[in-house]
Write a protein that holds these residues in place. Structure first.
Motif, PDB file in Angstrom:
ATOM      1  N   ASN A  48       0.850  -1.188   0.000  1.00  0.00           N
ATOM      2  CA  ASN A  48       0.000   0.000   0.000  1.00  0.00           C
ATOM      3  C   ASN A  48       0.895   1.250   0.000  1.00  0.00           C
ATOM      4  OD1 ASN A  48      -1.423   2.284   1.120  1.00  0.00           O
ATOM      5  ND2 ASN A  48      -3.086   0.891   1.641  1.00  0.00           N
ATOM      6  N   ASP A  95      -0.186   4.492  -0.143  1.00  0.00           N
ATOM      7  CA  ASP A  95      -0.892   5.734   0.218  1.00  0.00           C
ATOM      8  C   ASP A  95       0.013   6.726   0.941  1.00  0.00           C
ATOM      9  OD1 ASP A  95      -3.186   4.567  -0.756  1.00  0.00           O
ATOM     10  OD2 ASP A  95      -4.076   4.182   1.198  1.00  0.00           O
ATOM     11  N   HIS A  96       0.911   6.196   1.792  1.00  0.00           N
ATOM     12  CA  HIS A  96       1.713   7.111   2.614  1.00  0.00           C
ATOM     13  C   HIS A  96       2.776   7.866   1.831  1.00  0.00           C
ATOM     14  CE1 HIS A  96      -0.418   6.280   6.196  1.00  0.00           C
ATOM     15  NE2 HIS A  96      -0.296   4.983   5.992  1.00  0.00           N
ATOM     16  N   THR A 123       0.751  10.684   0.968  1.00  0.00           N
ATOM     17  CA  THR A 123       0.519  11.528   2.152  1.00  0.00           C
ATOM     18  C   THR A 123       1.663  12.528   2.306  1.00  0.00           C
ATOM     19  OG1 THR A 123      -0.637   9.740   3.277  1.00  0.00           O
ATOM     20  CG2 THR A 123       0.236  11.490   4.678  1.00  0.00           C
ATOM     21  N   ILE A 177      -3.954   0.971  -3.356  1.00  0.00           N
ATOM     22  CA  ILE A 177      -4.156   2.399  -3.105  1.00  0.00           C
ATOM     23  C   ILE A 177      -5.590   2.615  -2.637  1.00  0.00           C
ATOM     24  CG2 ILE A 177      -2.437   3.435  -4.648  1.00  0.00           C
ATOM     25  CD1 ILE A 177      -4.668   3.546  -6.777  1.00  0.00           C
ATOM     26  N   HIS A 178      -5.762   3.620  -1.826  1.00  0.00           N
ATOM     27  CA  HIS A 178      -7.104   3.969  -1.350  1.00  0.00           C
ATOM     28  C   HIS A 178      -7.398   5.384  -1.829  1.00  0.00           C
ATOM     29  CE1 HIS A 178      -9.965   4.313   2.412  1.00  0.00           C
ATOM     30  NE2 HIS A 178     -10.564   4.606   1.276  1.00  0.00           N
ATOM     31  N   ARG A 182      -9.409   8.065  -1.300  1.00  0.00           N
ATOM     32  CA  ARG A 182     -10.392   8.478  -0.290  1.00  0.00           C
ATOM     33  C   ARG A 182     -11.283   9.581  -0.841  1.00  0.00           C
ATOM     34  NH1 ARG A 182      -8.987   6.601   5.246  1.00  0.00           N
ATOM     35  NH2 ARG A 182     -10.763   7.878   5.824  1.00  0.00           N
ATOM     36  N   ARG A 241      -9.755  12.829  -0.785  1.00  0.00           N
ATOM     37  CA  ARG A 241      -8.501  12.898  -1.574  1.00  0.00           C
ATOM     38  C   ARG A 241      -7.333  13.371  -0.707  1.00  0.00           C
ATOM     39  NH1 ARG A 241     -12.453  11.374  -4.328  1.00  0.00           N
ATOM     40  NH2 ARG A 241     -12.548  11.528  -6.613  1.00  0.00           N
ATOM     41  N   HIS A 297      -4.724  11.727   0.295  1.00  0.00           N
ATOM     42  CA  HIS A 297      -3.397  11.286  -0.163  1.00  0.00           C
ATOM     43  C   HIS A 297      -3.398  10.946  -1.658  1.00  0.00           C
ATOM     44  CE1 HIS A 297      -5.241   7.500   1.057  1.00  0.00           C
ATOM     45  NE2 HIS A 297      -4.956   7.638   2.340  1.00  0.00           N
ATOM     46  N   ILE A 298      -3.905   9.794  -2.021  1.00  0.00           N
ATOM     47  CA  ILE A 298      -3.931   9.420  -3.436  1.00  0.00           C
ATOM     48  C   ILE A 298      -4.911  10.340  -4.195  1.00  0.00           C
ATOM     49  CG2 ILE A 298      -4.675   7.567  -5.028  1.00  0.00           C
ATOM     50  CD1 ILE A 298      -1.959   6.948  -3.797  1.00  0.00           C
ATOM     51  N   THR A 336      -6.955   6.758   9.882  1.00  0.00           N
ATOM     52  CA  THR A 336      -6.860   5.681   8.898  1.00  0.00           C
ATOM     53  C   THR A 336      -8.073   4.773   9.083  1.00  0.00           C
ATOM     54  OG1 THR A 336      -5.471   3.853   8.092  1.00  0.00           O
ATOM     55  CG2 THR A 336      -5.422   4.278  10.454  1.00  0.00           C
TER      56      THR A 336
END
Ligand code: PXP
Length: 263
Positions: free
Chosen positions: A33, A35-36, A39, A68-69, A71, A74, A76-77, A126
């Protein structure tokens, strides 16, 4: 390593590629993952670090798919990350998503290798728990059928609860990802063991129902081995600990070290 084979009807696709006769877990796969990475980029709303670079390095290091998430907020991604990743990755793309209409629309336009439905609350740092499969059956069923109708396999991120696993199978999910957050947060030996037993039982039940079995959330280099050793476990989705370690050792080494632990 266990090499028994199991006869289960599963659709053709990224997860269940061989209907009828599937090898039962030869190795535990790793979804990374990223995502960070996004971030960190969004902390300055700039252009670095680039999630695509992280994904390609994880791919080179042996990751089986990138998670990936996207969200709703938005945080992060971003949508363009999704598009670029879909274009350049040679491994799979696991698209974590809520059931919000614009996110479903994005999933349909992206056609990831599979999608993971997750709960989403704006105020959370999270993802905090599994999907409320029992309380939100209708909307989950609707989204699941829409995605599957478009040829996208679907995993549900769920707590290791027998009723929830049963309902996930009845709704037609291809896979469940067992939420390991409570296990990861447990401090006392007996609490850790209790959670491990719940996860082990849930994995067995899910596999017996013909679901692929994944797990994730809060897994790290210290707590991952007992989860990877659950007999029915097929794949783990890990983000924070790999990206954190990559700051010091680089992402390829961080991914390789995790793969060594789980296989
Ligand atoms: N699986 C799911 C469904 C998640 O939502 C997350 C966190 O985004 C992860 C796995 C990875 O969790 P972590 O970053 O704690 O490894």
């Amino acid at each position: 390593m266990q090499k028994s084979r199991v006869r289960i009807q599963r659709p053709l696709g990224f997860l269940g590629s061989d209907p009828g006769l599937l090898p039962l877990r030869l190795v535990v796969k790793l979804g990374v993952n990223i995502d960070h990475v996004a971030t960190l980029r969004q902390a300055r709303r700039g252009i670095e670090p680039e999630p695509v670079t992280a994904a390609l390095l994880a791919e080179l290091a042996g990751a089986d798919w990138i998670t990936i998430h996207l969200r709703e907020d938005r945080r992060h991604i971003q949508d363009r990350d999704v598009d670029r990743l879909k274009e350049v990755l040679q491994i799979g793309l696991d698209f974590e998503m809520s059931v919000a209409p614009d996110i479903v629309k994005k999933a349909l336009a992206t056609r990831p290798h599979f999608a993971t439905l997750v709960p989403e609350r704006r105020e959370e740092i999270t993802t905090e728990g599994g999907l409320d499969v029992l309380g939100q059956k209708e909307i989950i069923k609707e989204v699941l059928e829409t995605l599957k109708g478009a040829g996208i396999e679907v995993s549900l991120f769920v707590d290791p609860d027998p009723e929830v696993i049963q309902a996930s199978a009845e709704l037609g999910a291809d896979a469940v990802e067992l939420h390991t957050g409570t296990y990861a947060n447990a401090l006392k030996k007996e609490d850790i063991q209790k959670e491990l037993t719940r996860l082990t039982n849930a994995a067995r039940q899910a596999a017996q129902l013909g679901l692929h079995v994944f797990a994730g959330h809060g897994l790290n280099y210290r707590n991952v081995i007992p989860i990877a050793r659950i007999p029915e476990m097929e794949a783990l989705n890990i983000g924070h600990s790999i990206i954190s370690r990559s700051i010091f050792v680089g992402i390829e080494r961080a991914v390789r070290e995790m793969i060594q632990l789980i296989r």
